[in-house]
Design an enzyme around this catalytic site. Structure first.
Site, PDB file in Angstrom:
ATOM      1  N   SER A 143       0.836  -1.203   0.000  1.00  0.00           N
ATOM      2  CA  SER A 143       0.000   0.000   0.000  1.00  0.00           C
ATOM      3  C   SER A 143       0.865   1.244   0.000  1.00  0.00           C
ATOM      4  CB  SER A 143      -0.889   0.022   1.245  1.00  0.00           C
ATOM      5  OG  SER A 143      -1.585   1.247   1.326  1.00  0.00           O
ATOM      6  N   TYR A 157      -1.893  -0.301  10.221  1.00  0.00           N
ATOM      7  CA  TYR A 157      -2.041  -0.821   8.848  1.00  0.00           C
ATOM      8  C   TYR A 157      -0.801  -0.464   8.016  1.00  0.00           C
ATOM      9  CZ  TYR A 157      -3.765  -0.999   4.019  1.00  0.00           C
ATOM     10  OH  TYR A 157      -3.905  -1.250   2.682  1.00  0.00           O
TER      11      TYR A 157
HETATM   12  P1  NAP Z   1     -11.647  -5.639  -0.250  1.00  0.00           P
HETATM   13  O1  NAP Z   1     -12.449  -5.323  -1.472  1.00  0.00           O
HETATM   14  O2  NAP Z   1     -12.158  -5.233   1.082  1.00  0.00           O
HETATM   15  O3  NAP Z   1     -11.341  -7.212  -0.250  1.00  0.00           O
HETATM   16  C1  NAP Z   1     -10.614  -7.769   0.811  1.00  0.00           C
HETATM   17  C2  NAP Z   1     -10.437  -9.246   0.539  1.00  0.00           C
HETATM   18  O4  NAP Z   1      -9.604  -9.828   1.559  1.00  0.00           O
HETATM   19  C3  NAP Z   1     -11.757 -10.021   0.586  1.00  0.00           C
HETATM   20  O5  NAP Z   1     -11.700 -10.999  -0.424  1.00  0.00           O
HETATM   21  C4  NAP Z   1     -11.748 -10.650   1.975  1.00  0.00           C
HETATM   22  O6  NAP Z   1     -12.523 -11.837   2.062  1.00  0.00           O
HETATM   23  C5  NAP Z   1     -10.273 -10.957   2.123  1.00  0.00           C
HETATM   24  N1  NAP Z   1      -9.795 -11.147   3.485  1.00  0.00           N
HETATM   25  C6  NAP Z   1      -9.826 -10.274   4.523  1.00  0.00           C
HETATM   26  N2  NAP Z   1      -9.248 -10.801   5.624  1.00  0.00           N
HETATM   27  C7  NAP Z   1      -8.857 -12.060   5.269  1.00  0.00           C
HETATM   28  C8  NAP Z   1      -8.211 -13.113   5.963  1.00  0.00           C
HETATM   29  N3  NAP Z   1      -7.855 -12.995   7.264  1.00  0.00           N
HETATM   30  N4  NAP Z   1      -7.969 -14.258   5.290  1.00  0.00           N
HETATM   31  C9  NAP Z   1      -8.336 -14.404   3.988  1.00  0.00           C
HETATM   32  N5  NAP Z   1      -8.943 -13.434   3.284  1.00  0.00           N
HETATM   33  C10 NAP Z   1      -9.200 -12.277   3.917  1.00  0.00           C
HETATM   34  O7  NAP Z   1     -10.186  -4.998  -0.342  1.00  0.00           O
HETATM   35  P2  NAP Z   1      -9.255  -4.539  -1.586  1.00  0.00           P
HETATM   36  O8  NAP Z   1      -9.352  -3.080  -1.716  1.00  0.00           O
HETATM   37  O9  NAP Z   1      -9.469  -5.400  -2.748  1.00  0.00           O
HETATM   38  O10 NAP Z   1      -7.830  -4.823  -0.926  1.00  0.00           O
HETATM   39  C11 NAP Z   1      -7.004  -5.898  -1.326  1.00  0.00           C
HETATM   40  C12 NAP Z   1      -5.601  -5.586  -0.859  1.00  0.00           C
HETATM   41  O11 NAP Z   1      -5.185  -4.346  -1.411  1.00  0.00           O
HETATM   42  C13 NAP Z   1      -5.459  -5.456   0.663  1.00  0.00           C
HETATM   43  O12 NAP Z   1      -4.274  -6.101   1.085  1.00  0.00           O
HETATM   44  C14 NAP Z   1      -5.338  -3.955   0.869  1.00  0.00           C
HETATM   45  O13 NAP Z   1      -4.566  -3.651   2.021  1.00  0.00           O
HETATM   46  C15 NAP Z   1      -4.642  -3.539  -0.403  1.00  0.00           C
HETATM   47  N6  NAP Z   1      -4.826  -2.119  -0.735  1.00  0.00           N
HETATM   48  C16 NAP Z   1      -6.059  -1.640  -1.063  1.00  0.00           C
HETATM   49  C17 NAP Z   1      -6.194  -0.288  -1.363  1.00  0.00           C
HETATM   50  C18 NAP Z   1      -7.507   0.328  -1.739  1.00  0.00           C
HETATM   51  O14 NAP Z   1      -7.558   1.571  -1.881  1.00  0.00           O
HETATM   52  N7  NAP Z   1      -8.573  -0.414  -1.907  1.00  0.00           N
HETATM   53  C19 NAP Z   1      -5.072   0.544  -1.317  1.00  0.00           C
HETATM   54  C20 NAP Z   1      -3.850   0.013  -0.977  1.00  0.00           C
HETATM   55  C21 NAP Z   1      -3.730  -1.334  -0.697  1.00  0.00           C
HETATM   56  P3  NAP Z   1     -14.134 -11.812   2.309  1.00  0.00           P
HETATM   57  O15 NAP Z   1     -14.770 -11.370   1.002  1.00  0.00           O
HETATM   58  O16 NAP Z   1     -14.488 -13.218   2.655  1.00  0.00           O
HETATM   59  O17 NAP Z   1     -14.383 -10.844   3.403  1.00  0.00           O
END
Ligand code: NAP
Length: 252
Positions: A143, A157
């Site tokens: 991130s 985080y």
């Molecule tokens: P998201 O839409 O909230 O999806 C999160 C995913 O992680 C879901 O599939 C969730 O499963 C799964 N998950 C959460 N805790 C878990 C665990 N303990 N074991 C297995 N699976 C787990 O988030 P996203 O935005 O796609 O984020 C994905 C990654 O990108 C994360 O690592 C986040 O830190 C990173 N990121 C995101 C952003 C952003 O702006 N969105 C920016 C920087 C970095 P369920 O569906 O079953 O809940």
């Protein structure tokens, strides 16, 4: 059986779901890991099947060793592992450090950092030439927060993702001679449901004007970079992290 298999942790929604869909189009059999949202994981798999691909939804908490073994055994049943996307991640509502619950800090580090280590170890045991594997690739989803620091809101985080950046460098060096490339993608503000977990569902819209490209990114834009890092086009790329931030937080 697929001749190349990918594990996408957190593949049920957001960046992970977009990556699973794109990977299937590129010929991977995909393990779509999820934590609790079985309907979302099954929907991703159904979509992949409808396009002639192979995918299986596997529940598991990446921060638990026994769950990680369960996830990778499902991959073994599909064929030889070729890629791991360490994408599963969590956040909690904004808070200063001196007001944070210790329990939330531990949980964020357990899932975002320990989870990535456990999954990477399981992947190396399968892909490394040292273990008679055929090589492969690991992409860690870090991130921009790791560089910005998360002051006043998400310091725990940000720290969990800073550690992930270190894992990218260290593991890349550890397995560079064993046929495995390890890289990272550094999303900025991506329009997913993640921000709701951070207590601000409209964060992507609110911050759009502050991003040099004047918009949030999409999950698909991050997935494209992940698949490029795994491709032969990136055959000499390891130990690096590519920012996908629309120009925000450029430190590398
Ligand atoms: P998201 O839409 O909230 O999806 C999160 C995913 O992680 C879901 O599939 C969730 O499963 C799964 N998950 C959460 N805790 C878990 C665990 N303990 N074991 C297995 N699976 C787990 O988030 P996203 O935005 O796609 O984020 C994905 C990654 O990108 C994360 O690592 C986040 O830190 C990173 N990121 C995101 C952003 C952003 O702006 N969105 C920016 C920087 C970095 P369920 O569906 O079953 O809940």
């Amino acid at each position: 059986m697929s001749d190349k298999v990918m594990v996408v942790t957190g593949g049920s929604r957001g960046i992970g779901a977009a990556t699973a869909r794109l990977a299937a189009k590129r010929g991977y059999g995909v393990v779509v890991n999820y934590l609790g949202n079985v309907a979302a994981a099954e929907a991703v798999c159904a979509d992949i099947h409808a396009h002639g691909g192979e995918a299986v939804a596997v529940r598991g908490d990446v921060g638990r060793e026994e769950d990680v073994e369960h996830i990778f055994r499902a991959a073994d049943r599909m064929g030889p592992l070729g890629a791991l996307i360490n994408n599963a991640g969590m956040i909690a509502p904004a808070s200063r450090l001196d007001a944070m619950e210790p329990g939330r800090m531990a949980e964020i580090l357990r899932v975002n950092t320990l989870g990535a280590l456990l999954c990477a170890a399981a992947a190396v045991r399968r892909m490394s030439s040292r273990h008679d594997g055929k090589g492969g690739g690991i992409v860690n989803v870090t991130s921009a927060a790791a560089k910005l620091g998360g002051a006043g809101s998400y310091l725990d985080y940000a720290a969990s993702k800073g550690a992930l950046d270190t894992i990218t460098v260290g593991l890349a060096l550890e397995v560079a001679g064993e046929g495995i490339r390890v890289n990272g993608v550094r999303p900025g503000i991506i329009d997913t449901e993640f921000h709701a977990q951070g207590g601000e569902p409209d964060r992507a819209q609110r911050l759009a004007a502050s991003i040099p490209m004047e918009r949030a990114g999409t999950a698909e834009e991050v997935a494209q970079v992940i698949l490029w890092l795994l491709s032969d086009e990136a055959s000499y790329v390891t130990g690096t992290t590519v920012s996908v931030t629309g120009g925000r937080a450029l430190f590398t």
